[in-house]
Design a protein around this motif. Structure first.
Motif, mmCIF file in Angstrom:
data_model
loop_
_atom_site.group_PDB
_atom_site.id
_atom_site.type_symbol
_atom_site.label_atom_id
_atom_site.label_comp_id
_atom_site.label_asym_id
_atom_site.label_seq_id
_atom_site.Cartn_x
_atom_site.Cartn_y
_atom_site.Cartn_z
ATOM 1 N N MET A 139 18.466 5.315 -44.832
ATOM 2 C CA MET A 139 17.250 4.510 -44.721
ATOM 3 C C MET A 139 16.060 5.224 -45.363
ATOM 4 S SD MET A 139 18.305 1.734 -43.329
ATOM 5 C CE MET A 139 16.771 0.913 -42.861
ATOM 6 N N LEU A 140 15.959 6.534 -45.178
ATOM 7 C CA LEU A 140 14.883 7.293 -45.821
ATOM 8 C C LEU A 140 14.995 7.206 -47.340
ATOM 9 C CD1 LEU A 140 14.916 10.490 -43.567
ATOM 10 C CD2 LEU A 140 12.975 8.920 -43.796
ATOM 11 N N ALA A 141 16.212 7.346 -47.842
ATOM 12 C CA ALA A 141 16.411 7.288 -49.292
ATOM 13 C C ALA A 141 16.049 5.914 -49.845
ATOM 14 C CB ALA A 141 17.861 7.645 -49.628
ATOM 15 N N LYS A 142 16.448 4.861 -49.143
ATOM 16 C CA LYS A 142 16.163 3.503 -49.607
ATOM 17 C C LYS A 142 14.661 3.226 -49.654
ATOM 18 C CE LYS A 142 18.902 0.507 -50.171
ATOM 19 N NZ LYS A 142 19.594 0.026 -51.385
ATOM 20 N N GLN A 143 13.896 3.935 -48.819
ATOM 21 C CA GLN A 143 12.451 3.725 -48.781
ATOM 22 C C GLN A 143 11.681 4.743 -49.625
ATOM 23 O OE1 GLN A 143 11.068 0.981 -47.300
ATOM 24 N NE2 GLN A 143 13.231 0.422 -47.040
ATOM 25 N N GLY A 144 12.404 5.532 -50.416
ATOM 26 C CA GLY A 144 11.741 6.389 -51.378
ATOM 27 C C GLY A 144 11.346 7.767 -50.907
ATOM 28 N N TYR A 145 11.922 8.246 -49.776
ATOM 29 C CA TYR A 145 11.535 9.560 -49.257
ATOM 30 C C TYR A 145 12.321 10.716 -49.893
ATOM 31 C CZ TYR A 145 8.750 7.321 -45.621
ATOM 32 O OH TYR A 145 7.791 6.594 -44.947
ATOM 33 N N GLU A 146 13.376 10.429 -50.620
ATOM 34 C CA GLU A 146 14.209 11.429 -51.275
ATOM 35 C C GLU A 146 14.586 12.573 -50.328
ATOM 36 O OE1 GLU A 146 12.809 12.625 -55.106
ATOM 37 O OE2 GLU A 146 12.790 10.572 -55.868
ATOM 38 N N PRO A 147 15.280 12.258 -49.236
ATOM 39 C CA PRO A 147 15.633 13.281 -48.235
ATOM 40 C C PRO A 147 16.724 14.223 -48.718
ATOM 41 C CG PRO A 147 16.712 11.225 -47.723
ATOM 42 C CD PRO A 147 15.817 10.935 -48.894
ATOM 43 N N LEU A 148 16.833 15.331 -48.029
ATOM 44 C CA LEU A 148 17.879 16.321 -48.270
ATOM 45 C C LEU A 148 18.833 16.296 -47.083
ATOM 46 C CD1 LEU A 148 19.178 18.826 -49.631
ATOM 47 C CD2 LEU A 148 17.467 20.217 -48.431
ATOM 48 N N LEU A 149 20.082 15.905 -47.300
ATOM 49 C CA LEU A 149 21.096 15.864 -46.249
ATOM 50 C C LEU A 149 21.985 17.094 -46.373
ATOM 51 C CD1 LEU A 149 22.648 14.465 -43.950
ATOM 52 C CD2 LEU A 149 23.906 13.166 -45.685
ATOM 53 N N LEU A 150 22.055 17.867 -45.297
ATOM 54 C CA LEU A 150 22.837 19.105 -45.278
ATOM 55 C C LEU A 150 23.976 18.974 -44.270
ATOM 56 C CD1 LEU A 150 19.788 21.538 -45.277
ATOM 57 C CD2 LEU A 150 21.321 21.099 -47.205
ATOM 58 N N GLU A 151 25.181 19.189 -44.718
ATOM 59 C CA GLU A 151 26.380 19.076 -43.884
ATOM 60 C C GLU A 151 27.143 20.390 -43.943
ATOM 61 O OE1 GLU A 151 29.445 18.658 -41.732
ATOM 62 O OE2 GLU A 151 28.075 16.936 -41.747
ATOM 63 N N ARG A 152 27.445 20.954 -42.766
ATOM 64 C CA ARG A 152 28.147 22.238 -42.720
ATOM 65 C C ARG A 152 29.588 22.135 -43.192
ATOM 66 N NH1 ARG A 152 28.137 24.207 -36.703
ATOM 67 N NH2 ARG A 152 29.376 25.901 -37.596
ATOM 68 N N GLY A 153 30.176 20.973 -43.063
ATOM 69 C CA GLY A 153 31.567 20.792 -43.432
ATOM 70 C C GLY A 153 31.740 20.334 -44.861
ATOM 71 N N ALA A 154 32.921 19.797 -45.149
ATOM 72 C CA ALA A 154 33.308 19.436 -46.509
ATOM 73 C C ALA A 154 33.088 17.951 -46.770
ATOM 74 C CB ALA A 154 34.782 19.783 -46.728
ATOM 75 N N PRO A 155 33.012 17.554 -48.058
ATOM 76 C CA PRO A 155 33.024 16.127 -48.385
ATOM 77 C C PRO A 155 34.330 15.513 -47.910
ATOM 78 C CG PRO A 155 33.309 17.458 -50.361
ATOM 79 C CD PRO A 155 32.935 18.393 -49.253
ATOM 80 N N VAL A 156 34.323 14.208 -47.698
ATOM 81 C CA VAL A 156 35.413 13.574 -46.966
ATOM 82 C C VAL A 156 36.761 13.757 -47.654
ATOM 83 C CG1 VAL A 156 35.090 11.278 -48.004
ATOM 84 C CG2 VAL A 156 36.049 11.491 -45.707
ATOM 85 N N GLU A 157 36.784 13.714 -48.985
ATOM 86 C CA GLU A 157 38.071 13.839 -49.665
ATOM 87 C C GLU A 157 38.660 15.242 -49.474
ATOM 88 O OE1 GLU A 157 34.734 14.001 -52.819
ATOM 89 O OE2 GLU A 157 35.157 13.003 -50.908
ATOM 90 N N GLU A 158 37.828 16.257 -49.481
ATOM 91 C CA GLU A 158 38.282 17.630 -49.236
ATOM 92 C C GLU A 158 38.633 17.822 -47.763
ATOM 93 O OE1 GLU A 158 36.105 21.995 -49.280
ATOM 94 O OE2 GLU A 158 35.580 20.553 -50.855
ATOM 95 N N ARG A 159 37.829 17.196 -46.914
ATOM 96 C CA ARG A 159 38.032 17.321 -45.470
ATOM 97 C C ARG A 159 39.375 16.735 -45.041
ATOM 98 N NH1 ARG A 159 34.487 14.040 -40.995
ATOM 99 N NH2 ARG A 159 35.204 15.144 -39.151
ATOM 100 N N VAL A 160 39.758 15.594 -45.591
ATOM 101 C CA VAL A 160 41.035 14.972 -45.244
ATOM 102 C C VAL A 160 42.189 15.923 -45.548
ATOM 103 C CG1 VAL A 160 42.632 13.122 -45.870
ATOM 104 C CG2 VAL A 160 40.228 12.596 -45.464
ATOM 105 N N ALA A 161 42.128 16.596 -46.685
ATOM 106 C CA ALA A 161 43.174 17.554 -47.042
ATOM 107 C C ALA A 161 43.207 18.730 -46.074
ATOM 108 C CB ALA A 161 42.958 18.050 -48.471
ATOM 109 N N ASP A 162 42.021 19.212 -45.665
ATOM 110 C CA ASP A 162 41.958 20.329 -44.718
ATOM 111 C C ASP A 162 42.556 19.942 -43.367
ATOM 112 O OD1 ASP A 162 40.707 21.957 -46.578
ATOM 113 O OD2 ASP A 162 38.688 21.455 -45.906
ATOM 114 N N VAL A 163 42.257 18.730 -42.904
ATOM 115 C CA VAL A 163 42.763 18.284 -41.607
ATOM 116 C C VAL A 163 44.280 18.088 -41.665
ATOM 117 C CG1 VAL A 163 42.746 16.381 -39.941
ATOM 118 C CG2 VAL A 163 40.584 17.266 -40.846
ATOM 119 N N ASP A 164 44.772 17.484 -42.739
ATOM 120 C CA ASP A 164 46.216 17.301 -42.888
ATOM 121 C C ASP A 164 46.927 18.657 -42.884
ATOM 122 O OD1 ASP A 164 46.053 14.569 -42.954
ATOM 123 O OD2 ASP A 164 46.102 14.408 -45.144
ATOM 124 N N GLU A 165 46.339 19.639 -43.552
ATOM 125 C CA GLU A 165 46.937 20.973 -43.591
ATOM 126 C C GLU A 165 46.954 21.596 -42.200
ATOM 127 O OE1 GLU A 165 48.682 24.393 -45.367
ATOM 128 O OE2 GLU A 165 48.455 22.305 -46.015
#
Length: 558
Positions: free
Chosen positions: A117-143
């Motif tokens: 919602m912030l991005a759609k309204q022009g605030y250009e937020p920074l999203l920080l996630e400690r984990g992996a992107p979903v495609e990498e995460r799926v492989a980690d969980v399967d392993e």
């Protein structure tokens, strides 16, 4: 428009019958109906010989608003009313300067929707996630499920989409939708690949297989609108000056200046909670629920709920509640038709379970958590190290320590695998040796164990009492060979980060948000809380770009 409630049709009706039934209820010719929209669809199986769908529909008549008001007034029925359309509108942006970039910590539903919602309204937020992107995460969980080798930063709890990414993707919630926020959440999900039926089903779900694509598509939208998304970026410290947030530290080394900080950290970021408490952020222990998972054969649940028609209808679910003799609530949580019990651990030497279903819910078993409500007074005696009381100085975090103690016991009981027991053996305090008709669906491996060694006695006793009560309502629920597994300890956050009516913490510029902060209890309510926090920021501060705050000017694509 006209809203019709309680439009009832047989379970095997054809789609065109909805319009004919609506026209009949309005005493209108079919050509007078300009548009019909299904608002809600639920299955009523209370009479198994007369199973039917119950609809709520909105009707637009060819004559417009005047004709609709006139028709509703003429009919004088409580189930047919004129309503004004409700649609979501973001607030008008404020005029204050945020004083730096807006950083959002955590990409679960609260953080993701706030960022979107912030991005759609022009605030250009920074999203920080400690984990992996979903495609990498799926492989980690399967392993992890195959080998038992845990990645503490990329697992069922941590990574893009949050813990809900490995769940049933259930979107039902008890939150009221007076301002159209829930509808907005569902519409955003559909825009990014979720099935359209979530807009009207009474118990909507996306399924873990489809939810993964949805969260990735939302990430792409954030970036396309000027936001920035970074993975493997763990919040390890905050910088405070004159009672206000001024900066954050990522991965112990990287410092980033920020003007506002949204804390959507999720319920499992225990190291982050400890850091925030060290920095004097006000928080308190809160009630939550713990217990076990129970599995039955899905066909047996279908037969119990729908009778002989069970195989012609969507996979059956249930929702059960009970008040035990000691006054504590026992209830089902996160019920997964045709699903799997998964090892959802995020810390070495500790084990926690969750439930997961794909969109088709094609698994042989149904499972749900059966949990008991516990207050800080209930769990404080069990929150310290084995045989020791909890540290009073850490009172705000005693729920986290209680969870850890249970999860350590579960890990030991299952020797690193999910500990399971047949219900009959659990009830008799005996060790199971082999499965009956219900074969455990565990993702991550399982081992028969004594589950009484995991839970405090009062929780085990309440679960047994609850299962017996539920067996009187749902035939076969208390079957001897129903499978129990544990421990289900992360139903919601045991901590609440204090915030005021403006959604800010005592430290100015910090916005606690979502389930981890103690203000939500599921995907939809967390997403709605993310939108509320966005609104609070929007009403006060004007949009700003990365260039305004010394950040990167270019828009990254990955």
């Amino acid at each position: 428009m006209i809203r019709i409630n309680q439009l009832k049709l047989p379970a095997w009706h054809k789609e065109e019958e909805i319009g004919r039934k609506a026209a009949g209820m309005l005493h209108a010719a079919p050509d007078q109906i300009k548009k019909i929209s299904v608002v809600r669809k639920s299955l009523d199986a209370r009479k198994k010989e007369e199973i039917r769908y119950i609809y709520t529909v909105d009707i637009e008549l060819a004559g417009g608003e005047r004709a609709e008001k006139k028709a509703a007034a003429r009919l004088k029925r409580s189930d047919i009313t004129y309503i004004a359309p409700v649609s979501y509108h973001p607030p008008k942006p404020g005029i204050q300067d945020a004083g730096g970039r807006i950083a959002v910590i955590g990409s679960g539903p609260a953080g993701l929707f706030c960022t979107y919602m912030l991005a759609k309204q022009g605030y250009e937020p920074l999203l920080l996630e400690r984990g992996a992107p979903v495609e990498e995460r799926v492989a980690d969980v399967d392993e992890f499920w195959k080998t038992g080798v845990l990645n503490p930063e990329s697992n069922v709890q941590f990574g893009e989409g949050g813990a809900g990414t490995f769940s049933d993707g259930k979107l039902n919630t008890g939150v009221k939708d007076e301002n159209g926020r829930i509808r907005k959440v569902l519409e955003i999900f559909v825009e990014h690949g979720a099935p359209e039926d979530i807009l009207y089903l009474s118990r909507p779900h996306i399924g873990t297989d489809r939810l993964r694509g949805v969260v990735r598509a939302m990430r792409d939208s954030v970036i396309a609108c000027g936001g920035e998304v970074r993975f493997h970026a763990c919040l390890t410290d905050i910088r405070i000056q004159d009672g206000r947030i001024r900066g954050i530290v990522i991965n112990q080394t990287e410092e980033i200046e920020v003007g506002l900080l949204v804390l959507a950290i999720g319920h499992s970021a225990r190291d982050t909670f400890a850091m925030l408490r060290k920095r004097k952020l006000a928080m308190q222990a809160k009630a939550f629920a713990v217990g076990l998972r129970i599995e039955h054969r899905q066909d047996k649940i279908g037969q119990a709920q729908y009778g002989d028609a069970w195989d012609k209808l969507p996979p059956a679910d249930y929702k059960v509640t009970y008040t035990a003799k000691d006054g504590r609530g026992v209830y089902s949580f996160c019920m997964c038709p045709g699903g799997y019990v998964v090892n959802a651990s995020s810390e070495e030497g500790r084990l926690v379970v969750n439930g997961m279903s794909n969109y088709a819910r094609e698994g042989e078993n149904a499972n749900s958590a059966l949990v008991v409500t516990v207050s800080p007074e209930d769990y404080a005696p069990y929150a310290g190290e084995e045989g020791e009381p909890a540290d009073p100085a850490a009172s705000a975090l005693i729920g986290l320590e209680f969870q850890r103690r249970l999860e350590e016991r579960a890990y030991r009981a299952g020797e690193g695998k999910i500990p399971v027991s047949l219900y009959g053996d659990f009830k008799r305090h005996t060790l199971s040796k082999e499965a009956g008709s219900v074969i455990p669906s565990a993702r991550g491996g399982f081992r028969f164990a004594d589950l009484h060694k995991i839970l405090p006695p009062f929780i085990s006793e309440d679960i047994i009492e609850g299962i017996e009560a539920f067996g009187r309502r749902i035939p076969g629920f208390a079957a001897e060979d129903a499978v129990l597994s544990g421990v289900e300890s992360r139903t919601s956050s045991p901590v609440r980060i204090i915030r005021n009516e403006e959604y800010t913490a005592e430290i100015a510029g910090i916005y606690p948000c979502g389930e981890g902060a103690g203000y939500a209890g599921g995907i939809t309510s967390a997403a709605v809380d993310g939108i509320r926090v966005f609104e609070a920021i929007c009403r006060k501060y004007r949009p700003g770009t990365r260039e305004d705050h010394g950040g990167k000017a270019e828009r990254e694509t990955e």
